[in-house]
Design an enzyme around this catalytic site. Structure first.
Site: not given
Length: 420
Positions: A191, A227, A268, A271, A342, A378
């Protein structure tokens, strides 16, 4: 690539999105199932498409993947249980789930041993620990070839600054462990992730061929890892999946000739399958001027969408008026978009390193909405309870129909683990 909310080629339209806050509250994650199916179809040439569920681990999304013939990668015990809940069954389909990690804790070790889930090992110690508990277990080797690639140093998955994988010169030690425990070697996984850098991809493919030949062991499969990039900004190049496959297939054919039998080719993606399917709807709660800077403050923070604060990642932002006025062609203002936390770093318009930047956005007012595009990967899966803020609901559109696939967490649920 960011799409117009006034286009009708997806369910993520302004009309559809504007009706969701009244039903589900705000902020809210929204996905389009048809976009996910389209992305899966783009990889149909690969023998196995295995979803890296860390990108978007909602079990309803996993069920959609399973229905499309996509297998799943899990990187924790929790992700194994998610895959099982979504209907993946390693008893009837032994390759449904692969567990990938660089370390394995005791509870996960017991579960993968019980279910005989193949393990993609990123360390020699992990192989040895597995072999002691489950001799003969099916394993992959995740190899670090000595170089890497990534859109951020924090996403680089190869080379000597990456924790991932077995260093290529340690493969003889890995083989010793495999032979000692009679582990069954399925394949080699690499990967690195090259996106649209095809010269780099050729380097990765060449490294895979060399590693297989030098390793000198028989294999059933190789994995190209993940990727595959998606274009987050207008003008960015989309990955050419035909070319991507062609380079990997050429490597696979070289390996098959060397081994003297066919070899499966896995990919694999994370995204690539889900990023463009999702948006985050957030409501404008305040507009204010800070010296020369025009700030729009919204009700979503980096506890919800971490990528801009963590990586300096870009997400296109669209504005929708709550009162029906048109903003599509309205004059723009250079705007900083920030959240309610904050925390000074709670800014959606920033570069890597934390430098605040502006976006040209229509002038909005409190009560209007901003839509952050391409948040399907993500986004929700990296959310946290920072500042004691509950996790957001998730909504899935499929053929024009919206359904809730995760309800909003309550404050009571957030506190429950501490009420001893």
């Amino acid at each position: 690539m960011p799409h117009s909310l006034f286009s009708t080629d997806t369910d993520l339209t302004a009309e559809n999105l504007l009706r969701l806050p009244a039903e589900f509250g705000c902020p809210v994650w929204v996905y389009d199932a048809q976009i996910i199916r389209r992305q899966i179809a783009a990889l149909k040439q690969f023998d196995v498409v295995r979803f890296a569920q860390k990108a978007c681990s909602n079990i309803h999304i996993l069920r959609l993947m399973r229905e499309q013939g996509v297998k799943v990668d899990s990187v924790s015990l929790g992700e194994i249980e998610r895959a099982l809940a979504a209907g993946y069954n390693p008893q009837t389909h032994p390759d449904d789930i692969v567990f990938t990690a660089d370390v394995i804790d005791q509870a996960t070790l017991e579960r993968v041993s019980e279910l005989q889930i193949p393990v993609n090992a990123g360390s020699v110690d992990m192989l040895d620990q597995l072999g002691q508990v489950s001799p003969g277990h099916r394993v992959w080797l995740r190899v670090n070839p000595g170089f890497g690639h990534g859109h951020s140093q924090k996403t680089n998955t190869g080379g000597e600054n990456s924790k991932h994988g077995i260093w290529y010169t340690d493969l003889p030690a890995a083989l010793d462990v495999i032979q000692r425990h009679h582990l069954q070697l399925v394949g080699i996984h690499m990967h690195i992730g090259s996106g649209v850098d095809y010269a780099h991809l050729e380097q990765v493919c060449g490294a895979m061929v060399r590693q297989v030949i030098e390793f000198g062991q028989d294999l059933q499969a190789i994995s190209a890892g993940g990727g595959l990039s998606v274009p987050y900004q207008q003008g960015e190049e989309a990955v050419d999946t035909e070319h991507y496959y062609g380079l990997w297939n050429a490597a696979r054919e070289q390996i098959a000739r060397h081994l003297g039998h066919p070899v499966k080719l896995e990919i694999e993606p994370g995204r690539f399958l889900v990023a463009q399917s999702g948006v985050l709807i957030t409501q404008v709660r305040s507009v204010k001027q800070m010296g020369s800077r025009h700030f729009v403050l919204v009700d979503a923070g980096f506890n919800d969408l971490m990528r801009p604060a963590m990586y300096g990642s870009y997400h296109h932002i669209s504005a929708l008026a709550a009162d029906g006025r048109s903003l599509e062609h309205a004059p723009t203002v250079e705007t900083v978009v920030a959240g309610p936390l904050c925390e000074s770093g709670d800014v959606f318009t920033q570069q890597e390193g934390g430098n605040v930047e502006t976006r040209a956005l229509p002038e909005v007012k409190a009560g209007d909405y901003l839509v952050l595009h391409d948040t399907g990967a993500y986004g929700a899966s990296m959310s946290s309870n920072y500042n004691s803020r509950p996790l957001l609901p998730e909504v899935l559109f499929d053929n024009g129909q919206a359904r809730l696939i995760r309800r909003r967490q309550t404050i009571e649920e957030l506190l429950a683990l501490e009420l001893l």
